[in-house]
Write a protein that holds these residues in place. Sequence first.
Motif, PDB file in Angstrom:
ATOM      1  N   ALA A  30       7.106 -10.228  -1.993  1.00  0.00           N
ATOM      2  CA  ALA A  30       6.833  -9.705  -0.649  1.00  0.00           C
ATOM      3  C   ALA A  30       8.118  -9.480   0.146  1.00  0.00           C
ATOM      4  O   ALA A  30       8.212  -8.520   0.914  1.00  0.00           O
ATOM      5  CB  ALA A  30       5.905 -10.656   0.097  1.00  0.00           C
ATOM      6  N   LEU A  31       9.110 -10.358   0.000  1.00  0.00           N
ATOM      7  CA  LEU A  31      10.368 -10.160   0.719  1.00  0.00           C
ATOM      8  C   LEU A  31      10.984  -8.829   0.314  1.00  0.00           C
ATOM      9  O   LEU A  31      11.091  -8.515  -0.870  1.00  0.00           O
ATOM     10  CB  LEU A  31      11.334 -11.306   0.412  1.00  0.00           C
ATOM     11  N   GLY A  32      11.352  -8.047   1.291  1.00  0.00           N
ATOM     12  CA  GLY A  32      11.853  -6.709   1.003  1.00  0.00           C
ATOM     13  C   GLY A  32      10.741  -5.718   0.753  1.00  0.00           C
ATOM     14  O   GLY A  32      10.986  -4.609   0.273  1.00  0.00           O
ATOM     15  N   ALA A  33       9.491  -6.107   1.052  1.00  0.00           N
ATOM     16  CA  ALA A  33       8.315  -5.233   0.870  1.00  0.00           C
ATOM     17  C   ALA A  33       8.152  -4.813  -0.578  1.00  0.00           C
ATOM     18  O   ALA A  33       7.698  -3.707  -0.862  1.00  0.00           O
ATOM     19  CB  ALA A  33       8.388  -4.013   1.786  1.00  0.00           C
ATOM     20  N   GLY A  34       8.498  -5.719  -1.505  1.00  0.00           N
ATOM     21  CA  GLY A  34       8.411  -5.383  -2.925  1.00  0.00           C
ATOM     22  C   GLY A  34       7.054  -5.585  -3.552  1.00  0.00           C
ATOM     23  O   GLY A  34       6.907  -5.411  -4.761  1.00  0.00           O
ATOM     24  N   SER A  35       6.038  -5.966  -2.758  1.00  0.00           N
ATOM     25  CA  SER A  35       4.678  -6.129  -3.264  1.00  0.00           C
ATOM     26  C   SER A  35       3.721  -5.260  -2.462  1.00  0.00           C
ATOM     27  O   SER A  35       3.741  -5.313  -1.222  1.00  0.00           O
ATOM     28  CB  SER A  35       4.219  -7.588  -3.154  1.00  0.00           C
ATOM     29  N   PRO A  36       2.882  -4.485  -3.117  1.00  0.00           N
ATOM     30  CA  PRO A  36       1.896  -3.694  -2.371  1.00  0.00           C
ATOM     31  C   PRO A  36       0.697  -4.542  -1.941  1.00  0.00           C
ATOM     32  O   PRO A  36       0.188  -5.351  -2.720  1.00  0.00           O
ATOM     33  CB  PRO A  36       1.482  -2.615  -3.376  1.00  0.00           C
ATOM     34  N   TYR A  37       0.271  -4.340  -0.700  1.00  0.00           N
ATOM     35  CA  TYR A  37      -0.876  -5.061  -0.134  1.00  0.00           C
ATOM     36  C   TYR A  37      -1.918  -4.071   0.361  1.00  0.00           C
ATOM     37  O   TYR A  37      -1.615  -2.916   0.659  1.00  0.00           O
ATOM     38  CB  TYR A  37      -0.430  -5.981   1.006  1.00  0.00           C
ATOM     39  N   LEU A  38      -3.152  -4.555   0.449  1.00  0.00           N
ATOM     40  CA  LEU A  38      -4.251  -3.708   0.915  1.00  0.00           C
ATOM     41  C   LEU A  38      -4.189  -3.486   2.422  1.00  0.00           C
ATOM     42  O   LEU A  38      -4.722  -2.500   2.926  1.00  0.00           O
ATOM     43  CB  LEU A  38      -5.590  -4.354   0.543  1.00  0.00           C
TER      44      LEU A  38
END
Length: 595
Positions: free
Chosen positions: A349-357
């Motif tokens: 998640a840090l750095g927006a490296g995981s996609p979320y709904l």
Amino acid sequence: MRRIEHRLCHASRSGFDHFRLSAKCGLALFALGVAAALPAMGQEADNAAVQHTPLADTILINGRIFTADAFSSTAEAVAIADGKFLVVGSNDAVRATAGPGTKVIDLKGRMAMPGITDMHIHPVRGGLAERTYCKFSESAPIGELLAIVGKCAAAKKPGEWIEGAEWNSVLAPTLDKAMLDHVAPDNPVYLHDNTNHVVWVNSAALTAARVDRSTVPKPGGTIVRDPQTGEPTGIFRESAMGLIFSAKPKPDKATIEAAAQSVFGKLNAFGVTSIQSAQASAEEVAAFRNLETEGKLTVRVRTQWDFNPNLAPAPPAAMLGRFDSREERGPQTELIDPDGAKIYADGIALGAGSPYLEPYAMAPTYGHAAIDRMALFDAVLQMDRLGLAIMIHAMGDAAVRTSLDAIEAARRANGTRGRRHVIAHTFSVDRADRGRARALDVVFENSPPVVLFPNDLMASTEGVLGRKRLRETSPIRSLLDAGDVVAYGSDWDNIPEPDPWLALQALVTRQNPGAPDRGYIGRGEAVDLITGLEILTINGAFGLGLEKRTGSIEVGKDADLIVLDQNLFTVPPDLIRNTKVLHTILRGKSVFVRR
């Protein structure tokens, strides 16, 4: 008459407290009936049976043995013969299998249980880190860290690479290449953070990798740049790491083998007898095979061929052409399963490296996938068709959903009787997707020290995702209630030690065992002790497709067993972390004894 088959049937009923008779027991009862009807033939058979009765090689008596069988039963004793559990039950039933050459181990009331399965570990990378890395603590302040790197540089020849770990990822915004240039001007420096999704490098490393202001990273990756000049600062995230990684020299064969052997000994000391080696290379698999040939491989290993788009030199679909034959992968053996593959649906998640709904809390973004959706579908389809057991790294709930969708599509295309697949980390799983894994024959792997410990990293994650999502992290209890299988993985060397007892305490308490004052993450998702033990044992074996061979202490299964210094059923939950393994047995052979 004294028949081993009769003892097996008796032990099965009394030891497990249920009436599950094996095929061997059924044959034994049939034989008894024939003997009763035909006395002369029965007497002759009795004589032959006595003459050929197998005796135990080893028996363990006077214990509190948690079996992890279907009833979560306990037993006093076990007998082992030819690497298998011969009898599980009472002291009397087990003593009856002893002969003149049988080794007797008196547990003296101590607890024993099945060997532990670590579903997610990087053993060679961790072994290399311990033997060759420039080491520093993730809690080290920048000044101390730089001083350590300077000492490492002083011990190197000019031009030799310095690889080190593990700095705290929350420091990334304050770091740049100039800091490293000052202490190591003549050596390329490559430093892993504590997530292995960010690296910090110096100017010499950038030069060696031919990376400059004009370099464009792969999709999903970030080269952090100076806002004034556009020059790389030395911080690389996700797929951009591959630009530097590919320039690093690889360790030689002897170094890899020594690193692997040292780590397997470490794992045995923690009670681990089976692992899934993520990101395995051909060189690493060769090292495992050499160790097995020499009788030095002391864990079962499933190797996951690495299709990491962060570091891979080619797209997964192109790389898969190498794995369409048994010649490339090599044979399955007693201890090695080379038919696994790992691919990344996202990063962290840090750095927006995981996609979320739902959008991130800190920025108007839903995060970034590590791979295009259709590319992931194509790769999973082909991997499944080749009979590979797939591990998909998926942290964000959107990445988990996409991973489940890709496996579902592969099942429809290839049939449902393929290998069991794994989704790694179980960080965020949307309520609508809980229960889907069960139907798809997929296991969720959870890495408690990575995602359950309230610490600086998780505090930073709250700022990125928001309070609500952080409190719903790792919904293990909900996944189990939905019928999904959850197994344990350490994700070492992304953590200081591959210690399953810290993980077990976190599963039961949802606290950081080393800092309980930092509070809880999702208290309602805590599990009871027996469920936690099953996550570490039989669930992991199920995840590797080995539930008929290991993961529980039952007659006919491989004799994988560990002895503990404390009874987990009598100590307070906050003392689980102190557990020490006294003895580890793999397939009936002692592989670790604490001195």
